[in-house]
Write an enzyme that holds these catalytic residues in place. Sequence first.
Site, PDB file in Angstrom:
ATOM      1  N   ASN A   6       0.868  -1.178   0.000  1.00  0.00           N
ATOM      2  CA  ASN A   6       0.000   0.000   0.000  1.00  0.00           C
ATOM      3  C   ASN A   6       0.904   1.227   0.000  1.00  0.00           C
ATOM      4  OD1 ASN A   6      -1.781   2.060   0.578  1.00  0.00           O
ATOM      5  ND2 ASN A   6      -2.230   1.382   2.674  1.00  0.00           N
ATOM      6  N   TRP A   7       0.943   1.903  -1.142  1.00  0.00           N
ATOM      7  CA  TRP A   7       1.861   3.042  -1.260  1.00  0.00           C
ATOM      8  C   TRP A   7       1.313   4.312  -0.601  1.00  0.00           C
ATOM      9  CZ3 TRP A   7       3.916   2.858  -7.051  1.00  0.00           C
ATOM     10  CH2 TRP A   7       4.860   1.828  -7.151  1.00  0.00           C
ATOM     11  N   HIS A  89      -9.336   0.886   5.118  1.00  0.00           N
ATOM     12  CA  HIS A  89      -7.999   1.049   5.713  1.00  0.00           C
ATOM     13  C   HIS A  89      -8.086   1.988   6.919  1.00  0.00           C
ATOM     14  CE1 HIS A  89      -3.894   2.473   6.260  1.00  0.00           C
ATOM     15  NE2 HIS A  89      -3.556   1.276   5.804  1.00  0.00           N
ATOM     16  N   GLU A 159      -5.011  -5.252  10.686  1.00  0.00           N
ATOM     17  CA  GLU A 159      -3.950  -4.272  10.916  1.00  0.00           C
ATOM     18  C   GLU A 159      -4.220  -3.545  12.224  1.00  0.00           C
ATOM     19  OE1 GLU A 159      -2.031  -2.918   6.995  1.00  0.00           O
ATOM     20  OE2 GLU A 159      -3.949  -1.896   7.103  1.00  0.00           O
ATOM     21  N   GLY A 165       2.766   1.982  10.698  1.00  0.00           N
ATOM     22  CA  GLY A 165       3.680   3.107  10.508  1.00  0.00           C
ATOM     23  C   GLY A 165       4.464   3.498  11.749  1.00  0.00           C
ATOM     24  N   GLY A 226       5.054   1.225   4.540  1.00  0.00           N
ATOM     25  CA  GLY A 226       6.378   1.844   4.383  1.00  0.00           C
ATOM     26  C   GLY A 226       7.379   1.004   3.600  1.00  0.00           C
TER      27      GLY A 226
END
Length: 242
Positions: A6-7, A89, A159, A165, A226
């Site tokens: 996931n950019w 998300h 998640e 992050g 990341g």
Amino acid sequence: MFVAGNWKMNKTVKETKDFFNEFNKLVSKTKNEILICPSFPCIPAAKQFASKKVFIGAQDAFFEEKGEFTGKVSFLQLKDFCDFVLLGHSDQRHKFSESNQSINKKIKTALKFNFNVILCVGETLEEKEEEKTNLVLSEQLSDSLKGIFFNSKLFVAYEPVWVIGTGKTAKQNDVFEAHSFIRSQLTELFGEKANSTKILYGGSVKPENCKEIFSIKNVDGVLVGGASLNPKTFAQIANTAK
Ligand code: PGA
């Protein structure tokens, strides 16, 4: 294993092209499945430059097909470019206050347009400390999947919000318990067929910890933020066998 990247709101078209020039060669022999979700303007370039081995997906889309919805992008518009989408998300849920009801409508439209959907779920640190993880997961799953029948195109990504992050990692046993709980909830909703639903783990996944994560029962892959931005680190994860 299914290895998704996931950019988020990163990379230009040129950077997308440069990424794939390097990444395609590095993953030419992998046995894992690979997905990359760039932001909207880079999706056509990703489709053009990624090797056929790599699936391309979007990070979100709106539930209406077309109309007066300034700033939104529909599944109808996206389906010429990609066939995967991340929905729910934690950035959407917590930074843009997205509700399970909205996610539910998006999943229905996504499946109607034949998209593979990765539904993201996970608890905040506060919810974890209050021992509400299972409660949060069961609510997110049942509300987001309300009125939806079993579909082999549906994936779930667990998640924990406090791991995303942050560089922190969840304990192996916490991941095992959450994934087992998600599997049991999916079985309640969909019956035995839910044994085949892929459950990915996400949150500070790196080359150094992915092997351990792959070894946990009911972990069918990872969703990487990341570490998916760099072709070398993401290829290291994509090349790691179970
Ligand atoms: P991270 O992000 O790997 O940078 O923690 C994961 C995600 O948000 O999907």
